[in-house]
Design a protein around this motif. Structure first.
Motif, PDB file in Angstrom:
ATOM      1  N   LEU A  39       0.823  -1.201   0.000  1.00  0.00           N
ATOM      2  CA  LEU A  39       0.000   0.000   0.000  1.00  0.00           C
ATOM      3  C   LEU A  39       0.864   1.261   0.000  1.00  0.00           C
ATOM      4  CD1 LEU A  39      -3.045   0.472   0.032  1.00  0.00           C
ATOM      5  CD2 LEU A  39      -2.884   0.830   2.505  1.00  0.00           C
ATOM      6  N   GLY A  40       0.632   2.142  -0.957  1.00  0.00           N
ATOM      7  CA  GLY A  40       1.354   3.395  -1.022  1.00  0.00           C
ATOM      8  C   GLY A  40       2.736   3.325  -1.641  1.00  0.00           C
ATOM      9  N   GLN A  41       3.112   2.148  -2.115  1.00  0.00           N
ATOM     10  CA  GLN A  41       4.444   1.964  -2.714  1.00  0.00           C
ATOM     11  C   GLN A  41       4.328   1.622  -4.191  1.00  0.00           C
ATOM     12  OE1 GLN A  41       7.225   2.434  -0.736  1.00  0.00           O
ATOM     13  NE2 GLN A  41       5.731   2.971   0.845  1.00  0.00           N
ATOM     14  N   GLY A  42       5.449   1.747  -4.900  1.00  0.00           N
ATOM     15  CA  GLY A  42       5.474   1.291  -6.283  1.00  0.00           C
ATOM     16  C   GLY A  42       5.624  -0.220  -6.330  1.00  0.00           C
ATOM     17  N   PRO A  43       5.255  -0.846  -7.428  1.00  0.00           N
ATOM     18  CA  PRO A  43       5.412  -2.304  -7.555  1.00  0.00           C
ATOM     19  C   PRO A  43       6.873  -2.725  -7.442  1.00  0.00           C
ATOM     20  CG  PRO A  43       3.957  -1.446  -9.267  1.00  0.00           C
ATOM     21  CD  PRO A  43       4.594  -0.265  -8.608  1.00  0.00           C
ATOM     22  N   GLN A  44       7.101  -3.862  -6.790  1.00  0.00           N
ATOM     23  CA  GLN A  44       8.441  -4.426  -6.641  1.00  0.00           C
ATOM     24  C   GLN A  44       8.509  -5.754  -7.386  1.00  0.00           C
ATOM     25  OE1 GLN A  44      10.964  -2.652  -4.879  1.00  0.00           O
ATOM     26  NE2 GLN A  44       9.323  -1.131  -5.077  1.00  0.00           N
ATOM     27  N   PHE A  45       9.540  -5.926  -8.188  1.00  0.00           N
ATOM     28  CA  PHE A  45       9.703  -7.122  -9.017  1.00  0.00           C
ATOM     29  C   PHE A  45       9.986  -8.344  -8.166  1.00  0.00           C
ATOM     30  CE2 PHE A  45      10.739  -9.464 -12.751  1.00  0.00           C
ATOM     31  CZ  PHE A  45      11.885 -10.191 -12.483  1.00  0.00           C
ATOM     32  N   ILE A  46       9.206  -9.408  -8.397  1.00  0.00           N
ATOM     33  CA  ILE A  46       9.426 -10.669  -7.669  1.00  0.00           C
ATOM     34  C   ILE A  46      10.264 -11.616  -8.525  1.00  0.00           C
ATOM     35  CG2 ILE A  46       8.355 -12.641  -6.540  1.00  0.00           C
ATOM     36  CD1 ILE A  46       5.836 -10.939  -6.170  1.00  0.00           C
ATOM     37  N   PHE A  47       9.733 -12.010  -9.660  1.00  0.00           N
ATOM     38  CA  PHE A  47      10.468 -12.864 -10.600  1.00  0.00           C
ATOM     39  C   PHE A  47       9.787 -12.869 -11.945  1.00  0.00           C
ATOM     40  CE2 PHE A  47       8.481 -16.176  -7.647  1.00  0.00           C
ATOM     41  CZ  PHE A  47       7.274 -16.221  -8.320  1.00  0.00           C
ATOM     42  N   GLN A  48      10.482 -13.492 -12.901  1.00  0.00           N
ATOM     43  CA  GLN A  48      10.007 -13.541 -14.276  1.00  0.00           C
ATOM     44  C   GLN A  48      10.179 -14.952 -14.825  1.00  0.00           C
ATOM     45  OE1 GLN A  48      12.391 -12.030 -17.830  1.00  0.00           O
ATOM     46  NE2 GLN A  48      10.938 -10.345 -17.485  1.00  0.00           N
ATOM     47  N   TYR A  49       9.212 -15.387 -15.617  1.00  0.00           N
ATOM     48  CA  TYR A  49       9.266 -16.714 -16.218  1.00  0.00           C
ATOM     49  C   TYR A  49       9.226 -16.615 -17.735  1.00  0.00           C
ATOM     50  CZ  TYR A  49       9.006 -19.335 -11.929  1.00  0.00           C
ATOM     51  OH  TYR A  49       9.319 -19.886 -10.718  1.00  0.00           O
ATOM     52  N   TYR A  50      10.080 -17.398 -18.341  1.00  0.00           N
ATOM     53  CA  TYR A  50      10.135 -17.518 -19.801  1.00  0.00           C
ATOM     54  C   TYR A  50      10.530 -18.946 -20.117  1.00  0.00           C
ATOM     55  CZ  TYR A  50      12.040 -17.106 -24.535  1.00  0.00           C
ATOM     56  OH  TYR A  50      12.328 -17.292 -25.852  1.00  0.00           O
ATOM     57  N   ASN A  79       4.416 -19.402   0.439  1.00  0.00           N
ATOM     58  CA  ASN A  79       4.276 -20.292   1.590  1.00  0.00           C
ATOM     59  C   ASN A  79       4.471 -19.538   2.891  1.00  0.00           C
ATOM     60  OD1 ASN A  79       3.960 -22.655  -0.008  1.00  0.00           O
ATOM     61  ND2 ASN A  79       6.180 -22.754  -0.300  1.00  0.00           N
ATOM     62  N   ALA A  80       3.970 -20.139   3.976  1.00  0.00           N
ATOM     63  CA  ALA A  80       4.187 -19.582   5.318  1.00  0.00           C
ATOM     64  C   ALA A  80       3.906 -18.082   5.345  1.00  0.00           C
ATOM     65  CB  ALA A  80       5.616 -19.880   5.770  1.00  0.00           C
ATOM     66  N   LEU A  81       2.707 -17.722   4.984  1.00  0.00           N
ATOM     67  CA  LEU A  81       2.343 -16.315   4.849  1.00  0.00           C
ATOM     68  C   LEU A  81       2.614 -15.512   6.120  1.00  0.00           C
ATOM     69  CD1 LEU A  81      -0.977 -16.685   2.847  1.00  0.00           C
ATOM     70  CD2 LEU A  81       1.088 -15.466   2.088  1.00  0.00           C
ATOM     71  N   LEU A  82       3.120 -14.296   5.898  1.00  0.00           N
ATOM     72  CA  LEU A  82       3.350 -13.327   6.956  1.00  0.00           C
ATOM     73  C   LEU A  82       2.413 -12.148   6.774  1.00  0.00           C
ATOM     74  CD1 LEU A  82       7.265 -13.228   6.786  1.00  0.00           C
ATOM     75  CD2 LEU A  82       5.834 -14.612   8.320  1.00  0.00           C
ATOM     76  N   LEU A  83       2.192 -11.411   7.849  1.00  0.00           N
ATOM     77  CA  LEU A  83       1.342 -10.231   7.735  1.00  0.00           C
ATOM     78  C   LEU A  83       1.863  -9.283   6.661  1.00  0.00           C
ATOM     79  CD1 LEU A  83       0.612  -9.410  11.493  1.00  0.00           C
ATOM     80  CD2 LEU A  83      -0.828 -10.663   9.873  1.00  0.00           C
ATOM     81  N   GLY A  84       3.177  -9.196   6.547  1.00  0.00           N
ATOM     82  CA  GLY A  84       3.818  -8.297   5.591  1.00  0.00           C
ATOM     83  C   GLY A  84       3.642  -8.705   4.136  1.00  0.00           C
ATOM     84  N   ASP A  85       3.080  -9.880   3.914  1.00  0.00           N
ATOM     85  CA  ASP A  85       2.825 -10.309   2.537  1.00  0.00           C
ATOM     86  C   ASP A  85       1.525  -9.714   2.005  1.00  0.00           C
ATOM     87  OD1 ASP A  85       4.054 -13.648   3.308  1.00  0.00           O
ATOM     88  OD2 ASP A  85       5.128 -11.891   2.535  1.00  0.00           O
ATOM     89  N   SER A  86       0.784  -9.042   2.842  1.00  0.00           N
ATOM     90  CA  SER A  86      -0.440  -8.385   2.403  1.00  0.00           C
ATOM     91  C   SER A  86      -0.077  -7.313   1.378  1.00  0.00           C
ATOM     92  CB  SER A  86      -1.167  -7.729   3.573  1.00  0.00           C
ATOM     93  OG  SER A  86      -1.614  -8.700   4.485  1.00  0.00           O
ATOM     94  N   ALA A  87      -0.641  -7.421   0.194  1.00  0.00           N
ATOM     95  CA  ALA A  87      -0.269  -6.510  -0.898  1.00  0.00           C
ATOM     96  C   ALA A  87      -1.137  -6.798  -2.114  1.00  0.00           C
ATOM     97  CB  ALA A  87       1.202  -6.681  -1.281  1.00  0.00           C
ATOM     98  N   LEU A  88      -0.952  -5.957  -3.124  1.00  0.00           N
ATOM     99  CA  LEU A  88      -1.535  -6.215  -4.439  1.00  0.00           C
ATOM    100  C   LEU A  88      -0.481  -6.937  -5.263  1.00  0.00           C
ATOM    101  CD1 LEU A  88      -3.917  -5.640  -6.458  1.00  0.00           C
ATOM    102  CD2 LEU A  88      -2.637  -3.591  -7.137  1.00  0.00           C
ATOM    103  N   TYR A  89      -0.814  -8.084  -5.792  1.00  0.00           N
ATOM    104  CA  TYR A  89       0.119  -8.859  -6.605  1.00  0.00           C
ATOM    105  C   TYR A  89      -0.256  -8.692  -8.069  1.00  0.00           C
ATOM    106  CZ  TYR A  89       2.077 -10.693  -2.375  1.00  0.00           C
ATOM    107  OH  TYR A  89       2.714 -10.793  -1.154  1.00  0.00           O
TER     108      TYR A  89
END
Lengths: 115, 111
Positions: A39-50, A79-89
């Protein structure tokens, strides 16, 4: 021509649970990237698949994993969700061999809430 | 870390031109300047990109300084629907390079 689609739209999980998010790329695209947007941040890159392999990875722990299927669709698993994983994916698709500007098309995102 | 610096927020009157600045002083010769915007509760949307020449499309114009260390996105006749967060990104164009987003500029168009 459908754009990038993601499911589900919203999801509520509790700490410690596991979640799977899904993405279908724009027709003709072969590459899928995943981003996390707090919330309130720019998107952060997780990974890419090709070609069904992880090609690039951002600074995210191994709890975040993914998969790409032969039809180019993709899943993001956490896995093992944390509160901090709450976000828009967000899922974005592109065509890796495009010779021009290689625009990325984004889906509407999945809103994950971890309680 | 993002390679760009943008103002946190800007306001513009409806019907006027909105000029959004971006500093990218460490841009390399192979990197292009891209602009995306994100309307509330939607995924980012590509607007325009450029290398060193000014560019224009149906959505906006992009002015890049001669030294390429800064650029300005211009929305010529802003409407209320242009209210969004605007992101300036520099990256190489080939392959499918990841997008590194900063905080962006929150543009509010006022009636």
């Amino acid at each position: 021509d459908a754009g990038v689609t993601q499911s589900p739209t919203h999801l509520i999980k509790t700490r410690g649970q596991q979640v799977t998010l899904r993405c279908s790329p724009k027709s003709g695209h072969d590459t899928v990237s995943w981003y996390q947007q707090a919330l309130g941040q720019g998107p952060q890159f997780i990974f890419q698949y090709y070609e069904e392999e992880e090609r690039q990875r951002g600074n995210f722990p191994d709890r975040f994993s993914g998969h790409q299927f032969p039809n180019y669709s993709s899943e993001l698993n956490v896995n093992a969700l944390l509160l901090g994983d709450s976000a828009l994916y967000l899922c974005a698709s592109s065509l890796v061999l495009a010779s021009s500007y290689n625009e990325q098309f984004f889906g509407p995102g999945t809103r994950l809430t971890v309680l | 870390d993002a390679k760009t610096t943008q103002p946190t927020s800007m306001d513009c009157a409806e019907g006027r031109a909105a000029n959004l600045p971006c500093n990218h002083s460490t841009i390399s010769g192979n990197e292009y300047v891209y602009w995306y915007r994100q309307i509330h509760s939607q995924g980012p949307q590509y607007i325009i990109h450029g290398l060193k020449n000014n560019e224009t499309n149906e959505m906006a114009s992009l002015i890049i300084t001669e030294d390429r260390k800064s650029s300005t996105l211009i929305l010529p006749h802003a409407t209320l629907r242009d209210t969004a967060v605007y992101y300036c990104i520099v990256k190489e164009p080939w392959g499918a390079q990841k997008l590194v987003f900063g905080q962006g500029t929150r543009l509010t168009i006022n009636p």
